[in-house]
Design a protein around this motif. Structure first.
Motif, PDB file in Angstrom:
ATOM      1  N   UNK A 109       0.935  -1.168  -0.083  1.00 58.62           N
ATOM      2  CA  UNK A 109      -0.104  -0.401  -0.058  1.00 58.62           C
ATOM      3  C   UNK A 109       0.489   1.617   0.330  1.00 58.62           C
ATOM      4  N   UNK A 110       1.995   1.087   0.833  1.00 57.12           N
ATOM      5  CA  UNK A 110       2.680   2.568   1.048  1.00 57.12           C
ATOM      6  C   UNK A 110       3.600   2.039  -0.448  1.00 57.12           C
ATOM      7  N   UNK A 111       4.112   1.602  -1.171  1.00 58.28           N
ATOM      8  CA  UNK A 111       4.807   1.528  -2.626  1.00 58.28           C
ATOM      9  C   UNK A 111       3.745   2.718  -3.715  1.00 58.28           C
ATOM     10  N   UNK A 112       2.341   2.111  -3.110  1.00 59.63           N
ATOM     11  CA  UNK A 112       1.109   2.687  -3.666  1.00 59.63           C
ATOM     12  C   UNK A 112       1.124   4.023  -3.661  1.00 59.63           C
ATOM     13  N   UNK A 201      -0.717  14.620   5.562  1.00 62.96           N
ATOM     14  CA  UNK A 201      -0.484  13.203   5.292  1.00 62.96           C
ATOM     15  C   UNK A 201      -1.193  11.990   4.387  1.00 62.96           C
ATOM     16  N   UNK A 202      -0.292  10.906   3.871  1.00 64.10           N
ATOM     17  CA  UNK A 202      -0.898  10.082   3.060  1.00 64.10           C
ATOM     18  C   UNK A 202      -0.469   9.155   3.335  1.00 64.10           C
ATOM     19  N   UNK A 203      -0.964   8.300   4.299  1.00 69.39           N
ATOM     20  CA  UNK A 203      -0.074   6.800   5.186  1.00 69.39           C
ATOM     21  C   UNK A 203      -0.876   5.820   4.889  1.00 69.39           C
ATOM     22  N   UNK A 234      -5.893   8.062   4.407  1.00 69.88           N
ATOM     23  CA  UNK A 234      -4.876   6.730   4.258  1.00 69.88           C
ATOM     24  C   UNK A 234      -5.149   5.506   4.023  1.00 69.88           C
ATOM     25  N   UNK A 235      -5.016   4.499   3.805  1.00 64.74           N
ATOM     26  CA  UNK A 235      -4.935   3.132   2.883  1.00 64.74           C
ATOM     27  C   UNK A 235      -5.606   2.389   4.491  1.00 64.74           C
TER      28      UNK A 235
END
Length: 431
Positions: A109-112, A201-203, A234-235
């Protein structure tokens, strides 16, 4: 004289064709659209706007049908089926090019998210201070979160946990009654001093949240959310194991990116006016009291802040001229998906196919000869894919985008955004 008479007849026929077709797509009364065009032509000093929209819609559809190996006589199921195949293909490219990523893994998810953040400018805005967020949690402890994380007190939790993850977890762990009637009631005392300028913040949240978030994800059919007032997108690392998950994740993150910025500008504008807290709360609830707007001699547009058709496809506001910030954010998301796809996918997939399709759609025949509306909107197609087993096809993203397109064709995108920001709480605009 005879020649002039026929010119008039032809022009009226063309006008009626555009009004008839667009009204059918929008499910609105033809007289409503005809009256709107008359008034907006005076405001904008433009004529033939609806004709040009219909002409552009037809031209784009003909182009995309040709690229799919179809034509105007193709049945609706074939058109829809080929659009779905394109979504499959685009999603597969993103999954592979980003490293065979899975929505169930935090690192994936962080890679995306890293790819998304690398593709857009760094975003900052006007958000609730972190210390104030902690204060709100201490005053009204989130009992479900404390239980999930096995803490005895909020103070202990805040010493060991990330405030952005805790605040995000409010959305999917605490129940709505407590959130709305207890926790968010504290917002009534917020002031501009409780807000600050900082980066969004996008995480991807930690794996520890996955189990607790499963019911939320199953209900929402996506694992992404945000908090406008706190500036976090957030994801949740949970997979629904359905096609199109990564593309859907990408589209939603881009959407929230633009939505967070849009509302941040509105909140900052509120800080210069009285009743800051009340304006903030009304905006966050998104429940505009605009279903009693009186008819006017002026050109009048309702502002619809939500997708009303999700709850009631016959809400009377849907059949009136209206503009929608959601459709504007999705248009931006579509453009970003195309750009990211062209960078990551390269020649493996033609992502340009999805350019400028947010408002495009038309009727195609079924096998029994009944015409049905097919949306070419990428978000409608993605969401239809998600719910394909239940035979649910989405159309409302396309229809809302078309209303925005009509407004833009008269007055432009800048004016659309300005009118939305300046008149959101009023619930309508008069021109």
């Amino acid at each position: 004289m005879f020649f002039k008479y026929w010119v008039i007849i032809i022009n009226m026929s063309t006008k009626n064709l555009a009004v008839d077709k667009l009204a059918k797509i929008l499910r609105c009364d033809k007289d409503t659209l005809f009256d709107l065009d008359k008034k907006m032509s005076v405001v904008s000093k433009k004529t033939g706007v609806l004709d040009k929209i219909l002409e552009e819609n037809d031209k784009i559809i003909d182009n995309r049908l040709a690229r799919l190996g179809l034509n105007r006589q193709s049945p609706a199921k074939d058109v829809y089926g080929e659009l779905i195949k394109k979504i499959y293909s685009c999603d597969k490219i993103f999954v592979q090019k980003l490293g065979n990523v899975s929505a169930a893994k935090v690192e994936d998810c962080q890679k995306v998210l890293d790819a998304i953040q690398a593709s857009v400018s760094k975003l900052s805005g006007y958000f609730l201070k972190k210390d104030k967020a902690k204060e709100l949690l201490i005053k009204e402890p989130p009992k479900n979160i404390l239980q999930v994380l096995n803490y005895q007190s909020v103070e202990e939790m805040l010493r060991k946990e990330d405030i952005f993850e805790i605040f995000a977890a409010l959305r999917f762990i605490e129940n709505n009654d407590w959130l709305n009637n207890v926790f968010f009631k504290q917002y009534e005392s917020l002031t501009p001093d409780d807000f600050e300028e900082r980066a969004v913040e996008i995480r991807a949240l930690g794996q520890k949240w996955s189990k607790a978030a499963e019911s939320f994800v199953q209900k929402k059919y996506h694992n992404i959310s945000h908090l406008k007032e706190f500036g976090v997108i957030f994801v949740i690392p949970v997979a629904l194991n359905i096609p199109g998950e990564i593309l859907r994740m990408i589209s939603l993150v881009y959407h929230y990116y633009y939505e967070v910025k849009f509302y941040s500008d509105i909140f900052k504008n509120f800080s210069q006016k009285p009743d800051f807290a009340q304006k903030l709360i009304t905006t966050l609830k998104g429940d505009l009291d605009n279903d009693h707007v009186q008819p006017s001699d002026q050109a009048q547009w309702l502002i619809v802040q939500q997708y009303l058709a999700k709850n009631d496809e016959n809400d009377k506001r849907l059949f009136e001229p209206h503009i929608n910030p959601e459709a504007m954010h999705w248009e931006n998301s579509e453009k970003e998906i195309v750009k990211l796809g062209e960078v990551i996918g390269g020649i493996d997939e033609d992502f340009s196919f999805w350019s400028d399709l947010d408002w495009v759609g038309d009727y195609f025949p079924t096998e029994v000869g009944i015409d049905v509306l097919v949306s070419f909107n990428i978000v409608d197609t993605v969401m239809s894919l998600v719910k394909e087993k239940e035979m649910i096809k989405y159309l409302y993203h396309h229809q809302e985008a078309l209303w925005n397109k009509i407004f833009i064709s008269y007055l432009g995108k800048v004016e659309l955004e300005n009118q939305l920001k300046n008149n959101l709480l009023a619930g309508f605009i008069k021109l």
